[in-house]
Write a protein that holds these residues in place. Structure first.
Motif, PDB file in Angstrom:
ATOM      1  N   LEU A 322       0.848  -1.185   0.000  1.00 33.81           N
ATOM      2  CA  LEU A 322       0.000   0.000   0.000  1.00 33.81           C
ATOM      3  C   LEU A 322       0.890   1.243   0.000  1.00 33.81           C
ATOM      4  O   LEU A 322       1.936   1.267   0.644  1.00 33.81           O
ATOM      5  CB  LEU A 322      -0.894   0.036   1.244  1.00 33.81           C
ATOM      6  N   THR A 323       0.476   2.273  -0.693  1.00 31.18           N
ATOM      7  CA  THR A 323       1.238   3.522  -0.732  1.00 31.18           C
ATOM      8  C   THR A 323       1.482   4.063   0.664  1.00 31.18           C
ATOM      9  O   THR A 323       2.542   4.624   0.961  1.00 31.18           O
ATOM     10  CB  THR A 323       0.492   4.570  -1.575  1.00 31.18           C
ATOM     11  N   TYR A 324       0.503   3.898   1.544  1.00 27.12           N
ATOM     12  CA  TYR A 324       0.593   4.499   2.871  1.00 27.12           C
ATOM     13  C   TYR A 324       0.906   3.483   3.965  1.00 27.12           C
ATOM     14  O   TYR A 324       0.664   3.751   5.149  1.00 27.12           O
ATOM     15  CB  TYR A 324      -0.714   5.239   3.189  1.00 27.12           C
ATOM     16  N   SER A 325       1.471   2.344   3.607  1.00 25.28           N
ATOM     17  CA  SER A 325       1.826   1.341   4.601  1.00 25.28           C
ATOM     18  C   SER A 325       2.880   1.901   5.562  1.00 25.28           C
ATOM     19  O   SER A 325       3.964   2.304   5.137  1.00 25.28           O
ATOM     20  CB  SER A 325       2.370   0.088   3.904  1.00 25.28           C
ATOM     21  N   GLY A 326       2.535   1.940   6.847  1.00 24.62           N
ATOM     22  CA  GLY A 326       3.467   2.459   7.834  1.00 24.62           C
ATOM     23  C   GLY A 326       3.664   3.960   7.738  1.00 24.62           C
ATOM     24  O   GLY A 326       4.748   4.481   8.014  1.00 24.62           O
ATOM     25  N   HIS A 327       2.609   4.689   7.365  1.00 20.74           N
ATOM     26  CA  HIS A 327       2.686   6.142   7.205  1.00 20.74           C
ATOM     27  C   HIS A 327       3.214   6.793   8.491  1.00 20.74           C
ATOM     28  O   HIS A 327       2.770   6.461   9.589  1.00 20.74           O
ATOM     29  CB  HIS A 327       1.293   6.681   6.877  1.00 20.74           C
ATOM     30  N   PRO A 328       4.158   7.724   8.369  1.00 22.98           N
ATOM     31  CA  PRO A 328       4.769   8.284   9.576  1.00 22.98           C
ATOM     32  C   PRO A 328       3.795   8.942  10.547  1.00 22.98           C
ATOM     33  O   PRO A 328       3.945   8.792  11.765  1.00 22.98           O
ATOM     34  CB  PRO A 328       5.770   9.310   9.015  1.00 22.98           C
ATOM     35  N   LEU A 329       2.814   9.684  10.053  1.00 25.01           N
ATOM     36  CA  LEU A 329       1.858  10.307  10.970  1.00 25.01           C
ATOM     37  C   LEU A 329       1.076   9.247  11.743  1.00 25.01           C
ATOM     38  O   LEU A 329       0.822   9.393  12.939  1.00 25.01           O
ATOM     39  CB  LEU A 329       0.892  11.222  10.215  1.00 25.01           C
ATOM     40  N   ALA A 330       0.679   8.180  11.030  1.00 28.50           N
ATOM     41  CA  ALA A 330      -0.101   7.125  11.676  1.00 28.50           C
ATOM     42  C   ALA A 330       0.734   6.347  12.677  1.00 28.50           C
ATOM     43  O   ALA A 330       0.282   6.052  13.789  1.00 28.50           O
ATOM     44  CB  ALA A 330      -0.681   6.188  10.615  1.00 28.50           C
ATOM     45  N   THR A 331       1.941   5.985  12.293  1.00 30.71           N
ATOM     46  CA  THR A 331       2.756   5.167  13.191  1.00 30.71           C
ATOM     47  C   THR A 331       3.288   5.976  14.374  1.00 30.71           C
ATOM     48  O   THR A 331       3.436   5.450  15.478  1.00 30.71           O
ATOM     49  CB  THR A 331       3.896   4.474  12.434  1.00 30.71           C
ATOM     50  N   ALA A 332       3.556   7.270  14.167  1.00 28.82           N
ATOM     51  CA  ALA A 332       3.908   8.117  15.312  1.00 28.82           C
ATOM     52  C   ALA A 332       2.732   8.204  16.277  1.00 28.82           C
ATOM     53  O   ALA A 332       2.912   8.201  17.505  1.00 28.82           O
ATOM     54  CB  ALA A 332       4.303   9.511  14.830  1.00 28.82           C
ATOM     55  N   CYS A 333       1.532   8.264  15.734  1.00 29.42           N
ATOM     56  CA  CYS A 333       0.331   8.255  16.572  1.00 29.42           C
ATOM     57  C   CYS A 333       0.223   6.947  17.340  1.00 29.42           C
ATOM     58  O   CYS A 333      -0.131   6.936  18.525  1.00 29.42           O
ATOM     59  CB  CYS A 333      -0.897   8.482  15.686  1.00 29.42           C
TER      60      CYS A 333
END
Length: 459
Positions: A322-333
């Motif tokens: 996925l393009t957003y796999s492990g997205h930094p904003l999500a994983t920081a959250c």
């Protein structure tokens, strides 16, 4: 309810906020297409603000959020440490392609792997729960070389193609063309037993016998996986009876079937454990998660993978991403959410609330209201089954639908200051994991009054 505040928790003037909300509602009705809805028949509630266990509707009324939205705000609304972590990450690195390493994703994976049971130490990140289920099934099919997947009736696994076909409730019906390789079976649910059981022991034994006979009749070598919500959520919060999950694990081992535990709703503290499967001392092969991993602040899901399935793809490319796999904003959250839950003892609080406050309170209400057929749950994950007749267990709304009686009960909840989660003939009491004793007591008082309304529709 009446609006008494001069301002919202944000400091915004209440009249300004209400005007803003009215503009938002107008635009919503002109342009927004809502999920699971007949578009011209809905009147969606506007939310102006939220904090902790409360939110404020479009008229400025404060509501105690006993829904945790879609059972995902596990740390409540607007937790300051998590909001700050999202802002800090946005200032540092908003996004990066998933083939690159970033420290937020690495740390989130470590924190999740530390809490998964057994050797589920590899984390594949997705955008949410449905695509986590899609990828878990894909992994199981490629690992085993088989195609069919077992899933129980009275379950929900997501709205994408494979996930909705795995789902065992009426939302599947318009999307099911019998071509997805899914075989459904009856899981244990003693209150509405499909096996004429009278005890939990009978329910466990007969449900496992039913599952194994189905596998034998369908062809044991044809099944890639079985997927089970560790504790089914939207379908009714039916806690599996003792021995059932261990029995499923044994059946999977016997026939070489991958065991997928769907923890999208039940995970991250909801049942008083980090993962609901931990209540049953069972280790699955894959875990799907989402929702509570970020408290819903930023969309994130994932699959926790054991070493055997990881090894399948050690030297063979996994055909998915996925393009957003492990997205930094999500994983920081996710990092901030997990740390806040740990530092503030939220998982232990959820267990204590369920055992000492919410569970006993709901059971006490059941003794006084003829409309309550059963209450059941763990932690901050409870269902109140409403019936028209306790003897016959006739539901207060039909399976797959609603009723004027249920509408009246839900209206009574909201007018009393409570936002519940409801499905068919049930109210789910699912506050945040950091809910306080006083907030639970407030919710129980409002539920008590709303059940008076339900009693008017019960015999």
């Amino acid at each position: 309810m009446t609006t008494t505040l001069s301002s919202l928790p944000t400091g915004e003037d209440i009249d300004t906020a209400i005007a803003r909300g009215r503009r938002a509602y107008e635009l919503d009705r002109k342009h927004v297409f809502h999920s699971w809805s007949a578009q011209e028949q809905i009147n969606p509630m506007t939310v102006l603000a939220a904090k902790g266990s409360y939110l404020w509707d479009g008229d400025g009324n404060r509501l105690l959020d006993f829904s945790s939205q879609l059972v995902n705000t596990n740390i409540g609304h607007q937790h300051p440490k998590v909001v700050a972590a999202i802002a800090e990450q946005a200032a540092t690195l908003c996004t990066v392609a998933p083939q690159h390493v970033n420290d937020a994703r690495s740390e989130a994976a470590r924190l999740i792997a530390e809490r998964t049971p057994g050797d589920l130490n590899r984390i594949f990140f997705t955008n949410g729960g449905a695509d986590a289920v899609e990828h878990a099934v894909r992994m199981a099919r490629l690992h085993t070389g088989r195609y069919k997947v077992l899933s129980r009736y009275r379950s929900y696994h997501g709205g994408t193609d494979t996930a909705i076909n795995l789902t065992g409730d009426p939302r599947r019906w318009p999307n099911d063309y019998a071509s997805s390789g899914v075989v459904h079976f009856h899981g244990p649910f003693l209150y509405r037993s499909a096996f004429h059981a009278e005890t939990e022991e009978q329910e466990t034994q007969r449900a496992l016998e039913h599952l194994e006979r189905l596998i034998q009749m369908e062809g044991p070598n044809s099944f890639a996986a079985i997927i089970l919500e560790s504790v089914p959520g939207t379908a009714g919060i039916m806690v599996p009876p003792p021995g059932y999950m261990a029995g499923v694990r044994e059946i999977c081992d016997r026939y070489g079937i991958v065991f997928i535990a769907d923890e999208v709703m039940a995970g991250f503290g909801r049942t008083g454990k980090w993962f609901a499967i931990d209540n049953f001392d069972v280790v699955p092969d894959l875990i799907t998660f989402a929702k509570g991993v970020t408290s819903g602040y930023v969309p994130l899901g994932g699959v926790a993978i054991n070493e055997a399935i990881y090894d399948t793809f050690a030297d063979r490319a996994y055909p998915g991403g996925l393009t957003y796999s492990g997205h930094p904003l999500a994983t920081a959250c996710a990092v901030a959410t997990i740390n806040a839950m740990e530092d503030e003892g939220m998982v232990d609080n959820a267990a204590r609330i369920g055992a000492d406050v919410l569970g006993p309170g709901l059971r006490e209400l059941a003794t006084r209201h003829r409309s309550v057929g059963e209450v059941r749950g763990l932690g901050v994950f409870w269902a109140i089954e409403l019936v028209a007749d306790q003897a016959t267990r006739e539901p207060l709304a039909p399976y797959g639908g609603s009723s004027p009686a249920m509408a009246a009960v839900l209206a009574a909840c909201k007018s009393g200051g409570l936002l519940p989660f409801a499905n068919f003939n049930r109210i789910h009491a699912v506050p945040p994991c950091n809910v306080t004793d006083d907030e639970v007591a407030e919710g129980l008082r409002i539920l008590d009054a709303a059940l008076d309304v339900a009693d008017q529709h019960a015999r």
